[in-house]
Design a protein around this motif. Structure first.
Motif, mmCIF file in Angstrom:
data_model
loop_
_atom_site.group_PDB
_atom_site.id
_atom_site.type_symbol
_atom_site.label_atom_id
_atom_site.label_comp_id
_atom_site.label_asym_id
_atom_site.label_seq_id
_atom_site.Cartn_x
_atom_site.Cartn_y
_atom_site.Cartn_z
ATOM 1 N N THR A 76 -2.698 -5.852 9.672
ATOM 2 C CA THR A 76 -3.380 -5.373 8.468
ATOM 3 C C THR A 76 -2.481 -4.416 7.704
ATOM 4 O OG1 THR A 76 -5.529 -5.616 9.532
ATOM 5 C CG2 THR A 76 -5.432 -4.176 7.606
ATOM 6 N N LEU A 77 -1.810 -3.545 8.429
ATOM 7 C CA LEU A 77 -0.894 -2.596 7.806
ATOM 8 C C LEU A 77 0.268 -3.329 7.130
ATOM 9 C CD1 LEU A 77 -0.490 0.406 7.403
ATOM 10 C CD2 LEU A 77 0.695 0.474 9.603
ATOM 11 N N LYS A 78 0.777 -4.356 7.790
ATOM 12 C CA LYS A 78 1.868 -5.140 7.205
ATOM 13 C C LYS A 78 1.404 -5.839 5.934
ATOM 14 C CE LYS A 78 5.086 -8.913 7.975
ATOM 15 N NZ LYS A 78 4.855 -9.453 6.648
ATOM 16 N N ILE A 79 0.213 -6.402 5.961
ATOM 17 C CA ILE A 79 -0.316 -7.083 4.773
ATOM 18 C C ILE A 79 -0.452 -6.097 3.621
ATOM 19 C CG2 ILE A 79 -2.395 -8.196 3.818
ATOM 20 C CD1 ILE A 79 -2.648 -9.540 6.660
ATOM 21 N N PHE A 80 -0.963 -4.898 3.900
ATOM 22 C CA PHE A 80 -1.077 -3.879 2.855
ATOM 23 C C PHE A 80 0.297 -3.570 2.258
ATOM 24 C CE2 PHE A 80 -0.707 0.524 1.521
ATOM 25 C CZ PHE A 80 -1.647 0.556 0.506
ATOM 26 N N CYS A 81 1.284 -3.353 3.128
ATOM 27 C CA CYS A 81 2.635 -3.047 2.651
ATOM 28 C C CYS A 81 3.213 -4.199 1.837
ATOM 29 C CB CYS A 81 3.551 -2.699 3.827
ATOM 30 S SG CYS A 81 3.151 -1.104 4.590
ATOM 31 N N ASP A 82 2.935 -5.424 2.255
ATOM 32 C CA ASP A 82 3.414 -6.584 1.514
ATOM 33 C C ASP A 82 2.778 -6.660 0.130
ATOM 34 O OD1 ASP A 82 5.044 -7.289 3.629
ATOM 35 O OD2 ASP A 82 3.671 -8.809 4.416
ATOM 36 N N VAL A 83 1.503 -6.322 0.018
ATOM 37 C CA VAL A 83 0.839 -6.305 -1.292
ATOM 38 C C VAL A 83 1.524 -5.281 -2.197
ATOM 39 C CG1 VAL A 83 -1.284 -5.709 -2.542
ATOM 40 C CG2 VAL A 83 -1.410 -7.127 -0.491
ATOM 41 N N VAL A 84 1.772 -4.084 -1.668
ATOM 42 C CA VAL A 84 2.403 -3.033 -2.464
ATOM 43 C C VAL A 84 3.805 -3.460 -2.897
ATOM 44 C CG1 VAL A 84 3.318 -0.672 -2.394
ATOM 45 C CG2 VAL A 84 1.050 -1.154 -1.454
ATOM 46 N N GLU A 85 4.594 -3.991 -1.974
ATOM 47 C CA GLU A 85 5.983 -4.340 -2.276
ATOM 48 C C GLU A 85 6.101 -5.535 -3.206
ATOM 49 O OE1 GLU A 85 7.567 -4.564 1.688
ATOM 50 O OE2 GLU A 85 7.077 -2.445 1.978
ATOM 51 N N ASN A 86 5.181 -6.479 -3.092
ATOM 52 C CA ASN A 86 5.195 -7.650 -3.974
ATOM 53 C C ASN A 86 4.410 -7.419 -5.256
ATOM 54 O OD1 ASN A 86 6.666 -9.710 -2.436
ATOM 55 N ND2 ASN A 86 5.020 -9.442 -0.954
ATOM 56 N N GLN A 87 3.611 -6.371 -5.279
ATOM 57 C CA GLN A 87 2.706 -6.076 -6.390
ATOM 58 C C GLN A 87 1.808 -7.270 -6.687
ATOM 59 O OE1 GLN A 87 5.036 -4.718 -9.736
ATOM 60 N NE2 GLN A 87 5.863 -2.988 -8.597
ATOM 61 N N SER A 88 1.416 -7.941 -5.595
ATOM 62 C CA SER A 88 0.639 -9.169 -5.759
ATOM 63 C C SER A 88 -0.106 -9.514 -4.477
ATOM 64 C CB SER A 88 1.589 -10.318 -6.119
ATOM 65 O OG SER A 88 0.972 -11.555 -5.979
ATOM 66 N N PHE A 89 -1.390 -9.819 -4.623
ATOM 67 C CA PHE A 89 -2.186 -10.288 -3.490
ATOM 68 C C PHE A 89 -1.754 -11.693 -3.085
ATOM 69 C CE2 PHE A 89 -4.664 -6.720 -4.621
ATOM 70 C CZ PHE A 89 -5.571 -6.463 -3.607
ATOM 71 N N SER A 90 -1.501 -12.549 -4.094
ATOM 72 C CA SER A 90 -1.181 -13.940 -3.776
ATOM 73 C C SER A 90 0.182 -14.064 -3.090
ATOM 74 C CB SER A 90 -1.245 -14.814 -5.022
ATOM 75 O OG SER A 90 -0.364 -14.345 -6.009
ATOM 76 N N LEU A 91 1.176 -13.284 -3.514
ATOM 77 C CA LEU A 91 2.471 -13.339 -2.839
ATOM 78 C C LEU A 91 2.369 -12.806 -1.410
ATOM 79 C CD1 LEU A 91 5.006 -12.259 -5.613
ATOM 80 C CD2 LEU A 91 4.762 -14.501 -4.543
ATOM 81 N N ALA A 92 1.591 -11.750 -1.216
ATOM 82 C CA ALA A 92 1.391 -11.217 0.140
ATOM 83 C C ALA A 92 0.678 -12.243 1.011
ATOM 84 C CB ALA A 92 0.605 -9.915 0.087
#
Length: 156
Positions: free
Chosen positions: A5-21
């Motif tokens: 869950t923490l990784k997914i959150f970080c991926d959303v922030v870094e990609n600035q996108s829910f779909s890319l995460a």
């Protein structure tokens, strides 16, 4: 909280996108939204500002992202050290490729790789050449392959 869950959150922030995460983690966009909503409920704070076409962390989200990245890094280091004790190569490799190179030129090398490293998960992501190279630069892929220029490898 789960490390995923923490990784997914970080991926959303870094990609600035829910779909890319979602794509990066092989889950649906809805699943990403549910994970983020769960984090926001857990901490009682809004973690992301959702705007048309982009996502930005709130001050609370910035704290979670900064600390989360450190936790994920420490977790990955711990896993690598533990796996190193067994002398078995495990983990995952993400390869970004264009269709022509991925379908025709990577087939034999991948078969050999799977034979040598059966415990390693390999994720192939097919995209346009410019996107594939961007994935390497953003560190979401370990390597990129296209017909021109030759294979690019980014060590971690």
């Amino acid at each position: 909280m789960h490390i995923e869950t923490l990784k997914i959150f970080c991926d959303v922030v870094e990609n600035q996108s829910f779909s890319l995460a979602a794509s990066q983690n092989f889950i649906t966009q809805s699943a990403v939204s549910q994970q983020i909503r769960g984090l926001e409920e857990r901490y009682g704070k809004r973690l992301l500002e959702r705007r048309r076409g982009s996502v930005k962390p709130t001050p609370a989200g910035e704290i979670l992202h900064r600390s989360g990245r450190a936790i994920i890094h420490a977790f990955n280091e711990m896993e690598a050290q533990l796996q190193g004790l067994s002398n078995i190569v495990t983990g995952s490799v993400r390869v970004g490729t264009v269709h022509s190179a991925g379908l025709y030129e990577l087939s034999e090398p991948l078969k050999a790789y799977f034979s040598d490293f059966p415990q390693v998960n390999v994720y192939l992501e097919y995209d346009r050449a410019s996107s594939v190279y961007d994935q390497v630069l953003r560190a979401t892929s370990t390597s990129a392959s296209s017909r021109t220029p030759p294979l690019v490898h980014r060590s971690r």
